[in-house]
Design a protein around this motif. Structure first.
Motif, mmCIF file in Angstrom:
data_model
loop_
_atom_site.group_PDB
_atom_site.id
_atom_site.type_symbol
_atom_site.label_atom_id
_atom_site.label_comp_id
_atom_site.label_asym_id
_atom_site.label_seq_id
_atom_site.Cartn_x
_atom_site.Cartn_y
_atom_site.Cartn_z
ATOM 1 N N PHE A 207 0.835 -1.204 0.000
ATOM 2 C CA PHE A 207 0.000 0.000 0.000
ATOM 3 C C PHE A 207 0.871 1.256 0.000
ATOM 4 N N ASP A 208 1.963 1.219 0.769
ATOM 5 C CA ASP A 208 2.878 2.363 0.810
ATOM 6 C C ASP A 208 3.460 2.642 -0.566
ATOM 7 N N TRP A 209 3.728 1.565 -1.296
ATOM 8 C CA TRP A 209 4.274 1.706 -2.656
ATOM 9 C C TRP A 209 3.259 2.412 -3.559
ATOM 10 N N VAL A 210 2.043 1.926 -3.566
ATOM 11 C CA VAL A 210 1.026 2.414 -4.501
ATOM 12 C C VAL A 210 0.718 3.895 -4.274
ATOM 13 N N ILE A 211 0.536 4.298 -3.031
ATOM 14 C CA ILE A 211 0.142 5.688 -2.780
ATOM 15 C C ILE A 211 1.265 6.671 -3.128
ATOM 16 N N ARG A 212 2.504 6.208 -3.134
ATOM 17 C CA ARG A 212 3.611 7.088 -3.493
ATOM 18 C C ARG A 212 3.831 7.161 -5.009
ATOM 19 N N PHE A 213 3.622 6.046 -5.679
ATOM 20 C CA PHE A 213 3.968 6.000 -7.100
ATOM 21 C C PHE A 213 2.800 6.245 -8.045
ATOM 22 N N LEU A 214 1.572 6.057 -7.589
ATOM 23 C CA LEU A 214 0.438 6.219 -8.496
ATOM 24 C C LEU A 214 0.359 7.625 -9.088
ATOM 25 N N PRO A 215 0.560 8.695 -8.301
ATOM 26 C CA PRO A 215 0.533 10.044 -8.906
ATOM 27 C C PRO A 215 1.652 10.245 -9.941
ATOM 28 N N VAL A 216 2.838 9.697 -9.666
ATOM 29 C CA VAL A 216 3.952 9.820 -10.611
ATOM 30 C C VAL A 216 3.621 9.076 -11.900
ATOM 31 N N LEU A 217 3.094 7.849 -11.753
ATOM 32 C CA LEU A 217 2.735 7.047 -12.920
ATOM 33 C C LEU A 217 1.662 7.749 -13.753
ATOM 34 N N ALA A 218 0.681 8.370 -13.091
ATOM 35 C CA ALA A 218 -0.399 9.053 -13.809
ATOM 36 C C ALA A 218 0.151 10.195 -14.668
ATOM 37 N N LEU A 219 1.083 10.970 -14.117
ATOM 38 C CA LEU A 219 1.674 12.086 -14.868
ATOM 39 C C LEU A 219 2.499 11.582 -16.055
ATOM 40 N N ILE A 220 3.298 10.536 -15.819
ATOM 41 C CA ILE A 220 4.110 9.977 -16.902
ATOM 42 C C ILE A 220 3.211 9.375 -17.978
ATOM 43 N N PHE A 221 2.146 8.694 -17.558
ATOM 44 C CA PHE A 221 1.199 8.105 -18.510
ATOM 45 C C PHE A 221 0.603 9.186 -19.417
ATOM 46 N N LEU A 222 0.158 10.286 -18.839
ATOM 47 C CA LEU A 222 -0.473 11.351 -19.626
ATOM 48 C C LEU A 222 0.504 11.969 -20.618
ATOM 49 N N MET A 223 1.730 12.216 -20.174
ATOM 50 C CA MET A 223 2.702 12.818 -21.080
ATOM 51 C C MET A 223 3.058 11.854 -22.214
ATOM 52 N N ASN A 224 3.256 10.583 -21.879
ATOM 53 C CA ASN A 224 3.561 9.581 -22.897
ATOM 54 C C ASN A 224 2.420 9.442 -23.893
ATOM 55 N N LEU A 225 1.181 9.475 -23.398
ATOM 56 C CA LEU A 225 0.017 9.353 -24.269
ATOM 57 C C LEU A 225 -0.049 10.522 -25.243
ATOM 58 N N LEU A 226 0.165 11.741 -24.756
ATOM 59 C CA LEU A 226 0.161 12.919 -25.627
ATOM 60 C C LEU A 226 1.246 12.804 -26.689
ATOM 61 N N PHE A 227 2.405 12.307 -26.293
ATOM 62 C CA PHE A 227 3.505 12.129 -27.244
ATOM 63 C C PHE A 227 3.103 11.140 -28.337
ATOM 64 N N LEU A 228 2.470 10.031 -27.955
ATOM 65 C CA LEU A 228 2.020 9.036 -28.935
ATOM 66 C C LEU A 228 0.973 9.615 -29.877
ATOM 67 N N PHE A 229 0.086 10.444 -29.342
ATOM 68 C CA PHE A 229 -0.947 11.069 -30.175
ATOM 69 C C PHE A 229 -0.348 11.940 -31.269
ATOM 70 N N PHE A 230 0.797 12.565 -30.980
ATOM 71 C CA PHE A 230 1.386 13.514 -31.930
ATOM 72 C C PHE A 230 2.418 12.879 -32.859
ATOM 73 N N LEU A 231 2.598 11.576 -32.767
ATOM 74 C CA LEU A 231 3.490 10.914 -33.712
ATOM 75 C C LEU A 231 2.885 10.980 -35.110
ATOM 76 N N PRO A 232 3.714 11.161 -36.138
ATOM 77 C CA PRO A 232 3.170 11.216 -37.504
ATOM 78 C C PRO A 232 2.533 9.893 -37.899
ATOM 79 N N CYS A 233 1.332 9.964 -38.463
ATOM 80 C CA CYS A 233 0.614 8.764 -38.882
ATOM 81 C C CYS A 233 -0.198 9.107 -40.129
#
Length: 468
Positions: A207-233
């Motif tokens: 539980f200690d792991w999840v509450i510390r890393f979930l916010p970090v993972l959420a931010l990284i996920f959003l930035m990575n997703l935006l990057f994937l959206f803007f890849l040329p296709c």
């Protein structure tokens, strides 16, 4: 002329870098780092097949005897190689039975044909599932499904398909970053927990792991997703409509015996990998790799609706992705070279001598170092190397090591560039290695910056991030 330049770039860079690094590093360490540079250049320029490049660690070690050869050779049929082979054997039956078309059409019915929807769903599914399953297993599950779907809509040559790039990158990268969403998401996390428990003297709860890393993972996920959206296709949507694919799916009729067997064994292997803690006390050696291999071998014995074997060795021999297994193994072999020659240890001493100031500079160093180690080895090796280095540096500066270790954990799960470890699997299914390196270099830079700034801010403003 160009082809000769590309071909010579690898050995020339190897010789030059080995010469320049010798003195700063011991000769064996310099040669192992030079080997990594040679492989990276050939993966980028591709003067020969990327699978040929995968065997360079064996050749270099045979010439220079950097480490015992069995330490290198053993990586080419390691436990993870067994897992990839088992998964491949199961998935080979999808083509022979027509299950690949059924799954492809079902995916198109469910996800839709919009490229943004496709990218989002594959990335989300890969990230979420890798929170609970090993990253390699997740990539091995999703890549054949995505490739079957792409083949179905007309993308026959995945290696030259620009449409395939964002989808396969979403799977490869999502499978990687989800690893730090929970302690069981990656074996590297268990290494990190071991260090944290020794440091604090008490158990580090999940539980200690999840509450510390979930916010970090959420931010990284959003930035990575935006990057994937803007890849040329070239396409905004895959050919066809949801209604068209629904009608096509209905025309397939009920599933045949062969399809049911292929789907059942694949689902069973995935489920058993997830449920391993339940049967590990009774079958301690039956790890996910051997579950996949066992069920894959059953395909040679089980019969389809026509009484024929689900899989023959002749078909398996000519269609199995032997190159993907070698490519994955090459990362493990390279990791053995750079670790056992002492290259990483010497590099860590150089970093420690930089006399960094507390706060952002130390956090940036920790994140960059951990990410770089994951690029040339595995996450587990990176954790084993980078966490002690960070502990040593923070101790010498009289700093609280906890937030810096947490930043290191996030960073070693965010590698995007070289076709090593989990990132080798989409390459094995046809993703362009040069595209992954090109786009991955940009995303790696952005993610390291985000991780550094986020973890520094959490360290300064959220007390929970600095204590366990």
């Amino acid at each position: 002329m160009k082809q000769n330049f590309e071909l010579l770039s690898g050995p020339a860079a190897f010789g030059l870098s080995a010469w320049l690094l010798t003195g700063t590093f011991q000769p064996a360490a310099a040669l192992s780092l030079a080997c990594a540079l040679w492989m990276a250049l050939w993966w980028i320029f591709r003067p020969v097949s990327i699978y040929v490049t995968a065997f360079i660690p064996i050749v270099i070690n045979s010439f220079f005897a950097l480490i015992p050869m069995d330490h290198v050779i053993s990586q080419y049929f390691s436990e993870i190689a067994v897992l990839l082979l088992g998964s491949d054997l199961i998935c080979l039956t999808w083509t022979t039975t027509g299950l690949d078309k059924r799954i492809s059409v079902k995916a198109l019915c469910s996800i839709g044909t919009s490229m943004k929807s496709q990218i989002f769903v594959w990335f989300l599914a890969s990230t979420v599932l890798s929170i609970f399953l090993p990253n390699v297993v997740v990539a091995a599950i999703f890549c054949p499904i995505a490739v079957a779907m792409l083949h179905f809509v007309g993308e026959k040559d995945i290696s030259s398909s620009k449409t395939a790039i964002p989808i396969l990158l979403a799977i490869g990268w999502g499978s990687g970053i989800g690893g730090f969403g929970s302690p069981i998401g990656s074996s590297a996390n268990l290494v990190a927990i071991s260090y944290l428990e020794k440091l604090t003297g008490h158990e580090f709860m999940y539980f200690d792991w999840v509450i510390r890393f979930l916010p970090v993972l959420a931010l990284i996920f959003l930035m990575n997703l935006l990057f994937l959206f803007f890849l040329p296709c070239p396409l905004k949507a895959l050919p066809g409509t949801k209604e068209y694919f629904r009608q096509m799916y209905a025309s397939f009729g009920p599933m045949k015996r062969g399809e049911r067997i292929g789907l059942f064994l694949f689902a069973a292997a995935t489920l058993l990998a997830f449920l391993r803690p339940l049967f590990a006390p009774f079958l301690p050696a039956m790890k996910p790799a051997y579950v996949f291999l066992f069920l894959g071998m059953l395909m040679f014995f089980l019969k389809d609706e026509n009484g024929k074997p689900m899989l023959t060795w002749k078909y398996a021999e000519s269609h199995a992705m032997w190159g993907m297994i070698a490519l994955f193994a090459s990362g493990l072999a390279l990791g053995k070279l750079v670790i056992e020659t002492g290259a990483i240890e010497e590099l860590s001493h150089l970093i420690a001598a930089m006399n960094l100031t507390p706060g952002l500079p130390v956090m940036a160093m920790a994140c960059i170092f951990a990410c770089a180690m994951s690029e040339i080895s595995s996450n587990t090796a990176s954790a084993s190397i980078s966490i002690p280095v960070v502990i040593g540096i923070t101790t010498s500066l009289s700093l609280n090591p906890v937030p810096y270790i947490l930043g290191t954990i996030a960073a070693y799960n965010c590698a995007y560039i070289l076709p090593i470890s989990t990132r080798a699997i989409p390459i094995g299914y046809g993703l362009s290695a040069s595209a992954q390196i090109r786009y991955g270099a940009v995303l790696s830079f952005l993610t390291v910056m985000l991780t550094t700034l986020t973890c520094t801010a959490f360290m300064n403003f959220i007390p929970l991030f600095s204590e366990l």
